[in-house]
Write an enzyme that holds these catalytic residues in place. Structure first.
Site, mmCIF file in Angstrom:
data_model
loop_
_atom_site.group_PDB
_atom_site.id
_atom_site.type_symbol
_atom_site.label_atom_id
_atom_site.label_comp_id
_atom_site.label_asym_id
_atom_site.label_seq_id
_atom_site.Cartn_x
_atom_site.Cartn_y
_atom_site.Cartn_z
ATOM 1 N N HIS A 8 11.744 -26.428 -104.257
ATOM 2 C CA HIS A 8 11.370 -27.832 -104.292
ATOM 3 C C HIS A 8 10.872 -28.373 -102.946
ATOM 4 O O HIS A 8 10.529 -29.544 -102.848
ATOM 5 C CB HIS A 8 12.530 -28.673 -104.848
ATOM 6 C CG HIS A 8 12.605 -28.612 -106.348
ATOM 7 N ND1 HIS A 8 12.964 -29.669 -107.135
ATOM 8 C CD2 HIS A 8 12.328 -27.598 -107.202
ATOM 9 C CE1 HIS A 8 12.925 -29.314 -108.408
ATOM 10 N NE2 HIS A 8 12.555 -28.050 -108.470
ATOM 11 N N SER A 50 6.199 -25.680 -106.980
ATOM 12 C CA SER A 50 5.866 -24.397 -107.583
ATOM 13 C C SER A 50 4.446 -23.980 -107.231
ATOM 14 O O SER A 50 3.571 -24.823 -107.029
ATOM 15 C CB SER A 50 5.982 -24.497 -109.099
ATOM 16 O OG SER A 50 7.291 -24.821 -109.468
ATOM 17 N N GLU A 67 21.865 1.904 -118.043
ATOM 18 C CA GLU A 67 21.277 0.903 -118.922
ATOM 19 C C GLU A 67 19.772 0.845 -118.670
ATOM 20 O O GLU A 67 19.299 1.155 -117.574
ATOM 21 C CB GLU A 67 21.915 -0.457 -118.632
ATOM 22 C CG GLU A 67 23.355 -0.544 -119.106
ATOM 23 C CD GLU A 67 23.443 -0.792 -120.599
ATOM 24 O OE1 GLU A 67 23.310 0.181 -121.364
ATOM 25 O OE2 GLU A 67 23.663 -1.937 -120.996
ATOM 26 N N LYS A 110 8.268 -28.217 -122.357
ATOM 27 C CA LYS A 110 7.619 -26.911 -122.462
ATOM 28 C C LYS A 110 8.640 -25.788 -122.219
ATOM 29 O O LYS A 110 8.670 -24.792 -122.943
ATOM 30 C CB LYS A 110 6.478 -26.819 -121.456
ATOM 31 C CG LYS A 110 5.585 -25.609 -121.673
ATOM 32 C CD LYS A 110 4.296 -25.701 -120.895
ATOM 33 C CE LYS A 110 3.470 -24.455 -121.114
ATOM 34 N NZ LYS A 110 2.152 -24.533 -120.494
ATOM 35 N N ASP A 111 9.497 -25.968 -121.205
ATOM 36 C CA ASP A 111 10.552 -24.985 -120.951
ATOM 37 C C ASP A 111 11.488 -24.892 -122.148
ATOM 38 O O ASP A 111 11.916 -23.803 -122.538
ATOM 39 C CB ASP A 111 11.359 -25.373 -119.703
ATOM 40 C CG ASP A 111 10.640 -24.982 -118.414
ATOM 41 O OD1 ASP A 111 9.657 -24.223 -118.487
ATOM 42 O OD2 ASP A 111 11.063 -25.446 -117.337
#
Lengths: 411, 188, 264
Positions: free
Chosen positions: A218, A222, A290, A246-247
């Site tokens: 921040h 971004s 894994e 949107k997220d």
């Protein structure tokens, strides 16, 4: 509580105003998650930060509840996990969420990392943001590794043995380090006990580093698919509701796929051998970690030297720390890098090939393939990136984000 | 953070959007509540614990005047085979003398409403602060009323397990039990 | 920009597909092709065939239990197979389990619902000692602990080939002697366990004809249930969760579209 960029928020609710005057959490939320100016041109790859955050919260919530029934003792661990599965009310659900949640956390994080690479999100002024991300990735791998040991099945035990033995490659003090990790002379009860303690601790450290990651994010905001900085309000939208919604949508789609695994193929991503209780006297025919460790496991095995393999494996992650300085190109986004773009696709394919090599026994043509893929991995970061940045001629950058968005709409 | 109350500044169809926001917010809230339930439910007693929630005890070896202590749900369960004298004493107490008035008969009735005054079955936990009263084993002090005596703070219970003197507020608790035959009792 | 993103997605998807194919190849455990049977519990809505699993318990109890423990199972679990408390009690009425009496001396007492399935051997060492040095595996989660799961278990039970039916090439390749047990589906083919099932090895109470195939199929279904008794609840919950998420995702998408309407 409406407000626009720049003006301090005014809260109509008296309680909120009272609290905010003394502890400005509401002002903070308003500034960082509501009015926060965010580039208007994100694509869906920008969802994965939020998705990873959701997975982190989900893993901690399920993990804490699982810990209330789990027994970190070699005599009881396997049975206590099965008891959670069989006898604890909806214990199977919490366990399946946690077990598959690890995989889906990694899926989100890997996409997040490759997104950062493709669009050059690690470049100035976001180097520390990127480095904090790599730290999170390392902590995540440590947490996942120790978590996989806890059910105390055959893969748990032998995975723990093999991975901790990596440290025996350290010259002179190697074996002492390994004994120190084990708290004994083999993977035994003290090892399981401490792995449980650290598996419980590390996620909270991850939360702290994530907080720093967000603070760093921040400061300059971004990056975006064009890789150019916003030049004014016409290039940005407030974070809420544009990106919260949107997220939110992206999270839902991700959760649907995750739920598909949790409810209809909970053991698909696991290994049958981990339903055999740990037996220190019998090694399974074929030990695999894994899936999310497979590329690094392949790099480890590709080097026909113990210390060399270990160094290469850790180097494969270590190289990410200096990525911002290896890339000499001044253009961030691969969209405008006509040559590097193809190498970026190649890197994705290379990592997948490494994963496939890691999943298969090191025999036949998997050996040279893994070596070739390892070679490309290091070539990409250590040689290609520094040189290509100097010689590649990038495409012309659009004058602004708004300009590019409008042009795309028109076209 | 994602409250559905969003200012509609400059958007095309604020009514439709507000409706969608409210619907989405409500559905998300339902989802969050439904998600919380497994996490809460997870901490409830598990099936293996519940399977031990009832025990079957064969009372035939207990002689008249004797008592045994059985583990039930992690707590001591007192089963006393009372003598005729003890039953008579318990019956004779007027309810007005009791802090927690209960007839002796009501304390020796099983789930099938059958009264068996010779069998007194109680949770052996003092209703004051949870100590285990003495008096269930031979040689232990039974207190001034011939029943049980709590060594922690001096509560004394009579031959029906009712509180007679001391700080305890209630009689010793009678668990739900059922005699499935004359010698087998199922508690819990 | 859109195009490059799509390309990245496609290469990612291709990569994932090949990765899962690779993983599946490993999961299949080599080249032996297992018999594939249409199980009642398969698919997103599959449930356990209760009567088959009940018969399977009988096979386990009368045949397998002589060597194999199922230490994660309790007798009370059988009630989830559709048996009443009374039926389970009568099933286990002759089973004596070890315990300690009030004086700490080892005794045997009748099994209770809250007891775990009785193990044939007191501990793993004793089990190994009685079985040529290798303890028979516990069967509680065996259906999840073997690649191929139920198909493998079923294959193993019907996959024995008598010595005189083997080809000379098989005998040579796998170094089989007359005393060995040859199994088509066991990795390495030579298995310590003698053929456990045969026609009429048990007599079913419900009149089902006890062929080898029937017994193998029944006990496989019992073991599949034992490995995951909550499977039906899992699938049921899953259908509801996914329907809910789809509805919420649809709404979220509508909200997102209307929020972005003036920006696109």
């Amino acid at each position: 509580m409406a407000s626009s960029h720049g003006t301090p928020p005014v809260f109509n609710n008296k309680v909120i105003a009272w609290i905010d005057h003394r502890l400005p959490i509401f002002s903070y939320l308003e500034k960082e998650y509501h009015t926060f100016p965010t580039p208007r041109n994100f694509n869906y790859f920008w969802n994965f930060g939020a998705i990873a955050t959701v997975m982190l919260v989900l893993m901690i919530a399920t993990g804490v509840v699982l810990a209330t029934n789990y027994q970190p003792n070699v005599l009881m661990a396997f049975d206590s996990v099965e008891r959670i599965d069989r006898d604890v009310p909806q214990g199977w659900l919490i366990r399946d969420l946690h077990m598959n949640g690890a995989s889906f956390f990694f899926i989100a994080v890997y996409i997040h990392i490759f997104r950062g690479m493709y669009y050059g999100s690690y470049k100035a002024p976001r180097e520390l943001l990127w480095i904090l991300g790599v730290v999170i990735f390392l902590l995540l791998m440590a947490t996942a590794f120790m978590g996989y040991v806890l059910p105390w099945g055959q893969m748990s035990f032998w995975g723990a043995t093999v991975i901790t033995n990596l440290f025996s490659a350290i010259p002179v003090v190697g074996q002492s380090v390994v004994d120190w990790l084990w708290g004994g002379f083999a993977v035994e009860n003290p090892t399981l006990n401490r792995f449980f303690a650290f598996h419980y601790l590390l996620p909270f450290i991850i939360v702290a580093v994530v907080a720093l990651h967000v603070v760093a994010l921040h400061v300059h905001g971004s990056n975006n698919p064009l890789g150019i900085d916003p030049k004014g309000p016409q290039d940005t939208v407030p974070f809420h509701p544009y990106y919260t919604m949107k997220d939110g949508f992206g999270v839902m789609i991700f959760l649907i796929i995750y739920a598909g695994f949790v409810f209809f193929a909970p053991d698909y991503l696991g290994h049958p051998d981990n339903y055999i209780p740990a037996n220190p006297l019998v090694t399974p025919d074929h030990i695999v970690p894994e899936w999310y460790f497979l590329p690094f496991y392949a790099i480890l095995r590709a080097i026909p030297d113990k210390l060399g393999g270990v160094l290469a494996m850790f180097g494969a992650i270590g190289v990410l720390f200096v990525l911002p300085w290896l890339d000499t190109s001044r253009v961030r986004s691969c969209t405008f890098r006509p040559i590097y773009k193809w190498f970026m696709y190649l890197l994705v394919i290379d990592v997948v090939i490494l994963g496939i090599c890691g999943a298969n026994p090191p025999e036949g043509w998997y050996v040279p393939l893994a070596q070739l893929a390892t070679l490309y991995y290091f070539f990409h970061f250590l040689i290609l990136l520094p040189i290509l940045g100097k010689i590649e001629r990038p495409l012309p950058l659009p004058p602004s984000i708004a300009d590019a968005v409008l042009k795309q709409k028109a076209g | 953070m994602a409250t559905p109350s969003i200012p509609a500044g400059g958007h095309s169809d604020p009514t439709r959007r507000d409706f969608l926001m409210v619907a989405t917010g409500s559905l998300a809230a339902v989802g969050a509540a439904a998600t919380a339930w497994p996490f809460i439910n997870n901490l409830n007693p598990a099936a293996d614990t519940l399977a031990l929630a009832s025990v079957e005890v064969n009372v035939s070896p207990i002689q008249v005047g004797q008592a045994i202590t059985v583990n039930w749900r992690g707590q001591p369960l007192f089963i006393r085979h009372r003598t005729a004298q003890e039953i008579k004493e318990a019956d004779a107490v007027p309810l007005s003398e009791l802090r927690d008035p209960q007839t002796d008969n009501s304390r020796v009735t099983d789930l099938a409403k059958k009264v068996r005054p010779e069998w007194l079955i109680m949770v052996g936990v003092c209703t004051h602060l949870g100590c285990v009263p003495l008096g269930n084993k031979p040689g232990q002090p039974k207190g001034p009323y011939g029943g049980w005596f709590c060594p922690c703070h001096g509560s004394a219970y009579d031959t029906s397990g009712r509180i007679r003197v001391g700080p305890a507020p209630k009689n010793l608790v009678i668990p739900p039990y059922l005699f499935t035959s004359d010698t087998i009792v199922k508690v819990g | 920009m859109r195009k490059s993103m799509k390309r990245l997605l496609v290469s990612g998807a291709l990569a994932l597909a090949s990765l899962s194919a690779g993983a599946a190849a490993i999961a299949a455990g080599g080249e032996i092709k297992l018999p594939s049977k249409q199980w009642h519990f398969q698919g997103p809505f599959g449930t356990y065939d209760r009567s088959a699993a009940q018969r399977g318990y009988q096979v386990y109890q009368e045949v397998c239990a002589a060597c194999h423990s199922m230490s994660l199972m309790y007798y009370r679990n059988l009630m989830a197979l559709g048996l009443t408390e009374g039926q389970v009690k009568s099933l286990i009425k002759d089973i004596q389990v070890p315990d300690l009496n009030d004086d700490g001396q080892p005794i045997e007492r009748p099994a209770k619902l809250s007891d775990r399935f009785k193990s044939p051997f007191p501990n793993a060492l004793a089990a190994a000692a009685a079985n040529n040095g290798k303890a028979p595996p516990d069967l509680s989660v065996i259906a999840k602990a073997r690649a191929g799961g139920p198909d493998y278990l079923y294959g193993l039970l019907i996959g024995y080939v008598p010595y005189d039916k083997l080809t000379p090439q098989q005998i040579k390749e796998f170094d089989v002697s007359k005393d060995d047990n040859f199994n088509k589906y066991f990795p390495g083919h030579k298995i310590g366990m003698a053929p456990p099932l045969a026609d009429d090895k048990v007599t079913y109470a419900d009149g089902t004809k006890a062929t080898l195939d029937q017994e193998a199929s029944d006990v496989t279904q019992f073991l599949a249930w034992a490995a995951e008794p909550h499977m039906e609840a899992r699938k049921r919950t899953g259908v509801r969760v996914i329907l809910f998420l789809l509805a919420l995702a649809g709404l979220m998408y509508a909200v997102k579209r209307s929020v972005w309407a003036d920006k696109h």
